[in-house]
Design an enzyme around this catalytic site. Structure first.
Site, PDB file in Angstrom:
ATOM      1  N   VAL A   1       0.860  -1.180   0.000  1.00 51.04           N
ATOM      2  CA  VAL A   1       0.000   0.000   0.000  1.00 51.04           C
ATOM      3  C   VAL A   1       0.897   1.230   0.000  1.00 51.04           C
ATOM      4  O   VAL A   1       1.863   1.306   0.767  1.00 51.04           O
ATOM      5  CB  VAL A   1      -0.929   0.026   1.229  1.00 51.04           C
ATOM      6  N   CYS A   2       0.594   2.178  -0.880  1.00 48.88           N
ATOM      7  CA  CYS A   2       1.326   3.442  -0.948  1.00 48.88           C
ATOM      8  C   CYS A   2       2.808   3.162  -1.194  1.00 48.88           C
ATOM      9  O   CYS A   2       3.162   2.370  -2.062  1.00 48.88           O
ATOM     10  CB  CYS A   2       1.073   4.248   0.331  1.00 48.88           C
ATOM     11  N   VAL A   3       3.713   3.765  -0.406  1.00 50.06           N
ATOM     12  CA  VAL A   3       5.143   3.600  -0.660  1.00 50.06           C
ATOM     13  C   VAL A   3       5.690   2.298  -0.082  1.00 50.06           C
ATOM     14  O   VAL A   3       6.910   2.076  -0.110  1.00 50.06           O
ATOM     15  CB  VAL A   3       5.954   4.801  -0.121  1.00 50.06           C
TER      16      VAL A   3
ATOM     17  N   ALA B   1      -1.804   2.435  -4.904  1.00 51.70           N
ATOM     18  CA  ALA B   1      -1.243   3.784  -4.980  1.00 51.70           C
ATOM     19  C   ALA B   1      -1.260   4.452  -3.602  1.00 51.70           C
ATOM     20  O   ALA B   1      -0.835   3.865  -2.619  1.00 51.70           O
ATOM     21  CB  ALA B   1      -2.033   4.584  -6.011  1.00 51.70           C
TER      22      ALA B   1
END
Length: 283
Positions: free
Chosen positions: A58-60, A111
């Site tokens: 998730v995300c970075v 993202a």
């Protein structure tokens, strides 16, 4: 133990030795270094990945998967702010900057932060079917599948993030406030006291897109807000935002966010139609 009978556990990962893992999800963090500084954790993820049915980020959190070599030769998503950095640090990874989430084999990546919800709904759909995933989406008051990718972020915000305040910052704000004005390259170049050719070259170098594409994106931003918060007709919105007609606005929406204005309004306009909600609110 939560009210939904899901236990939140904070044990050392060593305690999972010998425990089967079906789905391994790597969260993000505030800083990239927060995600990638722990080499022992990266090694552990790499070693356990082969035993998992699927690995997600998730995300970075995608940076941890990339550091572990799990994204080599794969497509991946990450927060739009960090797409360039992920591609630069890990050139064997194909970064999808407009994706809400990406599945490539057993590896899933999403993202920015809230797209973890979209990812979770997709995992539920794969495991338990579309109907249950749809039921969960309704309970959470979210869409089962979002349209528009990460292009839903503001064009002005993206420009401000990508570049510190410069000679074009005020120009872009002026464009947003004068959408029906003459926004040709020649007119914009005159406002910043540059020749049209030099303006187009310098702007494209600093913003990674042409002035025409920037104008289109800012107009789409304005149209999106009107679609979300008004019942104004599409033709009227198109004119207010500087498009020649509704068809030109439709083409801009398709190029910029991948859906038509009509579909965008259908998906993203707050629900107004059920008087029961009105009654509750008044009570």
């Amino acid at each position: 133990m939560t009210s939904d009978a899901v236990e939140l556990v904070t044990r050392p990962i060593d305690a999972l030795e010998g425990t089967p893992i079906d789905t391994l999800i790597v969260p993000g963090g505030f800083l990239i270094d927060d995600v990638t500084r722990d080499r022992a954790l990266i090694d552990w993820v790499r070693e356990r990945a082969s035993d998992c049915s699927r690995i997600c980020s998730v995300c970075v959190g995608s940076f941890l998967l990339a550091a572990a070599g799990l994204l080599d030769g794969r497509r991946a998503a990450t927060h739009w702010l960090q797409c360039g950095l992920l591609a630069e640090r890990y050139p064997t990874v194909t970064v999808e900057p407009d994706a809400i989430f990406v599945r490539d084999g057993q590896v899933w990546s999403s993202a920015g932060m809230t797209t973890g919800i979209d990812l979770a709904l997709a995992l539920i759909e794969e495991d338990l079917g579309r109907q249950l995933s749809l039921d969960v989406a309704r309970v959470l008051v979210v869409y089962l599948k979002r349209a528009g990718g990460q292009s839903q972020y503001s064009a002005l915000l993206a420009a401000q993030v990508e570049s510190a305040s410069d000679e074009f910052t005020d120009l872009e704000q002026w464009i947003a406030e004068n959408l029906t004005a003459n926004l040709s390259v020649e007119a914009l170049a005159e406002r910043v006291h540059m020749s049209p050719r030099n303006f187009a070259r310098v702007y494209a170098a600093k913003r990674n897109r042409t002035p025409a594409k920037a104008v289109e994106a800012i107009r789409v931003d304005a149209a999106r807000r009107l679609l979300e918060h008004s019942d104004e007709k599409l033709g009227s919105i198109a004119k207010r935002c500087g498009f020649r007609n509704e068809e030109q606005m439709r083409g801009a929406f398709m190029r910029t966010i991948g859906v038509t204005p009509r579909e965008y309004r259908k998906r993203f306009t707050p629900y107004r139609g059920d008087e029961r909600f009105v009654s509750v609110a008044r009570a």
